[in-house]
Scaffold this active site. Structure first.
Site, mmCIF file in Angstrom:
data_model
loop_
_atom_site.group_PDB
_atom_site.id
_atom_site.type_symbol
_atom_site.label_atom_id
_atom_site.label_comp_id
_atom_site.label_asym_id
_atom_site.label_seq_id
_atom_site.Cartn_x
_atom_site.Cartn_y
_atom_site.Cartn_z
ATOM 1 N N ASP A 1 0.817 -1.212 0.000
ATOM 2 C CA ASP A 1 0.000 0.000 0.000
ATOM 3 C C ASP A 1 0.854 1.267 0.000
ATOM 4 O O ASP A 1 0.429 2.319 -0.456
ATOM 5 C CB ASP A 1 -0.911 -0.016 1.247
ATOM 6 C CG ASP A 1 -1.628 1.308 1.452
ATOM 7 O OD1 ASP A 1 -2.461 1.656 0.599
ATOM 8 O OD2 ASP A 1 -1.342 2.002 2.448
ATOM 9 N N VAL B 1 -2.489 9.839 -4.036
ATOM 10 C CA VAL B 1 -1.649 9.401 -5.153
ATOM 11 C C VAL B 1 -2.379 9.551 -6.485
ATOM 12 O O VAL B 1 -1.786 9.987 -7.481
ATOM 13 C CB VAL B 1 -1.176 7.943 -4.943
ATOM 14 C CG1 VAL B 1 -0.520 7.400 -6.200
ATOM 15 C CG2 VAL B 1 -0.204 7.867 -3.769
ATOM 16 N N LEU C 1 -5.975 7.223 3.196
ATOM 17 C CA LEU C 1 -6.154 8.249 2.161
ATOM 18 C C LEU C 1 -5.038 8.263 1.127
ATOM 19 O O LEU C 1 -5.011 9.132 0.264
ATOM 20 C CB LEU C 1 -6.253 9.633 2.828
ATOM 21 C CG LEU C 1 -7.513 9.868 3.671
ATOM 22 C CD1 LEU C 1 -7.413 11.188 4.410
ATOM 23 C CD2 LEU C 1 -8.763 9.843 2.805
ATOM 24 N N ARG C 2 -4.123 7.304 1.222
ATOM 25 C CA ARG C 2 -3.021 7.291 0.255
ATOM 26 C C ARG C 2 -3.537 7.170 -1.174
ATOM 27 O O ARG C 2 -3.023 7.798 -2.087
ATOM 28 C CB ARG C 2 -2.058 6.141 0.536
ATOM 29 C CG ARG C 2 -1.029 6.453 1.599
ATOM 30 C CD ARG C 2 0.168 5.518 1.508
ATOM 31 N NE ARG C 2 0.987 5.684 2.700
ATOM 32 C CZ ARG C 2 0.990 4.846 3.727
ATOM 33 N NH1 ARG C 2 0.207 3.782 3.708
ATOM 34 N NH2 ARG C 2 1.758 5.071 4.772
ATOM 35 N N GLY C 3 -4.531 6.319 -1.374
ATOM 36 C CA GLY C 3 -5.075 6.118 -2.716
ATOM 37 C C GLY C 3 -5.606 7.408 -3.312
ATOM 38 O O GLY C 3 -5.344 7.726 -4.479
#
Length: 366
Positions: free
Chosen positions: A218, A304, A299-301
């Site tokens: 992830d 990015v 919230l990385r998705g």
């Protein structure tokens, strides 16, 4: 100190024969593997995307492509003889010693350097990666005697880890921490040394040898899948190109130089344009809706996907992100974040595409 004079022959820097580097297969001549090439280019435009994990069959040109990308990139200004490739003007990319010199108003010597690509060997220790502090010297001479590691060498360059799925999880954590923060800190016996470590992290591996744990996967910004080319005509083209290159690298490189220069110029312009690229609020809401409906943790998705869409827009020479820009990057940014169970396989992109089309109100073929 004056900058070294670099002469140019046929678009390439001329170097003395004793220091001439081994020829590298040109990036623009690589056939197929569009997913991998796009992910790498976007990470070069915006390293804050967080790197790319490339999974695919053996012998599909992963290492060749990454070396070709490093060779394609323009030379950068560095502080001469600095072990961290410190930026002579940007304080966020300077080692502590160089920053002190700049703050005292001292002139720092500047040199030109090719972007570094560091290959991380599988058997590397944490000391080899992060660097070591010589405690005896620090205590006896009162100086922070630091021996830089691979992270120092990779600063402002590319750090490539082949078979990253076979690397110790702790080392993968260290690499990802440095890539995310832009700094490497080494502490020993109460002595602490830190230096800038901003690099594009590229990991590759073969799914047959196991996947990374979902928690580590992830943290890679993007995930590209590559497969062996099946079409006989394309396979023949790849073999012929490689044969031509091996027979006479200089002639082959000269033939590709115009395309190489054009792509390099596009990358430089994209890096400059990135600051001006805007993404509409409604599009950002829909990106987050896609992440929510796919049950992506954290919230990385979202972050990015926004960054990658903006980098692609800059690469295309535009200032406004479109739905099609998002569509081209969304699978690369989200497919590896859907796995909750280490035994699950990574989505090929079908689930992401399906939810994207629903949220954005598109038909599959649009």
């Amino acid at each position: 100190m004056a900058n070294p004079v670099v002469t140019v022959e046929n678009g390439r820097s001329a170097q003395p024969s004793s220091t001439r580097r081994r020829p590298v297969f040109p990036f623009t001549a690589i056939v197929g593997q569009e997913e991998m090439k796009l992910a790498l280019l976007l990470n070069v435009i915006d390293p804050k995307i967080g790197g790319v994990m490339i999974m695919g069959d053996r012998g599909t040109g992963k290492s060749t492509t990454i070396r070709a990308l490093a060779d394609l990139l323009p030379e950068i200004d560095v502080v001469a003889d600095d072990p961290f490739n410190s930026h002579p003007r940007d304080r966020e990319m300077m080692g502590d010693a160089v920053r002190q010199q700049v703050e005292q108003g001292l002139e720092v010597p500047i040199a030109k350097k090719k972007v570094t690509m560091v290959d991380l060997p599988l058997g590397a220790t944490e000391d080899r990666v992060c660097g070591t502090i010589d405690i005896e010297k620090a205590l006896s001479e009162g100086v922070k005697a630091f021996e830089p590691g691979l992270l120092a060498k990779a600063n402002r360059g590319i750090l490539y880890v082949d078979e990253v799925n076979l690397l110790d999880d702790h080392l993968v954590d260290v690499l990802l921490d440095s890539a995310a923060s832009g700094w490497n800190t080494v502490e020993r016996e109460g002595i602490s040394v830190r230096h800038p470590a901003r690099f594009v992290l590229v990991g590759s591996g073969n799914p047959e040898e196991g996947e990374l744990r979902p928690q580590l996967l992830d943290r890679f910004g993007m995930h590209a899948e590559i497969r062996t080319v099946k079409e006989p005509a394309l396979r023949v083209q790849i073999v012929e190109q490689r044969t031509e290159f091996d027979q006479d690298p200089e002639i082959y490189l000269d033939a590709c130089q115009t395309q190489q220069d054009e792509l390099q110029h596009r990358l430089v312009l994209a890096q400059e344009r990135l600051k001006t690229v805007a993404i509409d609020h409604d599009l950002r809401v829909k990106i987050s809706q896609v992440c929510s409906e796919l049950d992506v943790d954290g919230l990385r998705g979202d972050i990015v996907t926004n960054r990658a869409a903006k980098a692609l827009t800059a690469f295309e020479g535009r200032d406004e992100v479109t739905v099609q820009d998002i569509r081209r990057v969304v699978t690369l940014c989200l497919r590896h974040r859907l796995r909750k169970d280490p035994l699950e396989s990574i989505d090929s992109g079908y689930k992401v595409e399906k939810v994207f089309n629903q949220v954005f109100g598109l038909e599959s073929g649009e």
